[in-house]
Design an enzyme around this catalytic site. Structure first.
Site: not given
Length: 176
Positions: A61, A98
């Site tokens: 993006r 994560e």
């Protein structure tokens, strides 16, 4: 800055990609020509006097607005991608996420010590990907590095700005 036009056109998708996450979908901004123009002009105003020579768009993006702003600033565009997507020799940077390790890369000849570099992505949450991109760009020893995001999540306790070194100016167009 909290541009009301951008806030009014930003879609929030609850529980995506996992339960408990409110995903901020910038594609609703990209499909609206008034939003694209507002983002381009706000970023131009922020950086018009900084001497930017290259804008690094972060996959994927970040590619969209980096291109529009580069044209407005008369700067080059550098793509920061996942491994295996760029055709020539690259420089890589790995970073912890994560659920494991991720890697990004840019072409070896994309930036030099005379460049003033603006890195751009859509959203600042934890800052992990952009911090890695910033560290990657710094390997080229440019004169200065700036980071910009369309959106910064400030009410979710993520504190993404804390990830960046003091010498890196971080700006966002809207804060949520």
């Amino acid at each position: 800055m909290n541009n009301q036009l951008l806030l009014d056109n930003l879609r929030c998708i609850p529980d995506w990609p996992i339960k408990g996450v409110n995903f901020r979908d910038v594609t609703t901004l990209f499909k609206n020509p008034d939003c694209v123009k507002a983002i381009t002009e706000e970023m131009f105003e922020l950086y018009k006097d900084k001497g930017i020579t290259k804008i690094v768009g972060i996959e994927s993006r970040g590619f969209v607005m980096s291109s529009a702003v580069a044209a407005r600033l008369n700067a080059g565009i550098v793509l920061c991608r996942k491994p295996g997507k760029l055709p020539c020799d690259t420089v890589q940077q790995s970073y912890a996420k994560e659920y494991g390790i991720d890697t990004i890369e840019i072409h070896k000849d994309a930036i030099d010590e005379n460049d003033i570099v603006l890195l751009h992505d859509d959203l600042l949450a934890t800052g992990g990907t952009m911090k890695a991109a910033c560290d990657l760009v710094k390997k080229f020893n440019p004169k200065k590095v700036y980071c910009n995001f369309i959106i910064e999540l400030i009410n979710e306790g993520l504190n993404g700005r804390a990830a960046f070194d003091e010498d890196v100016e971080v700006s966002t167009l809207i804060q949520i």
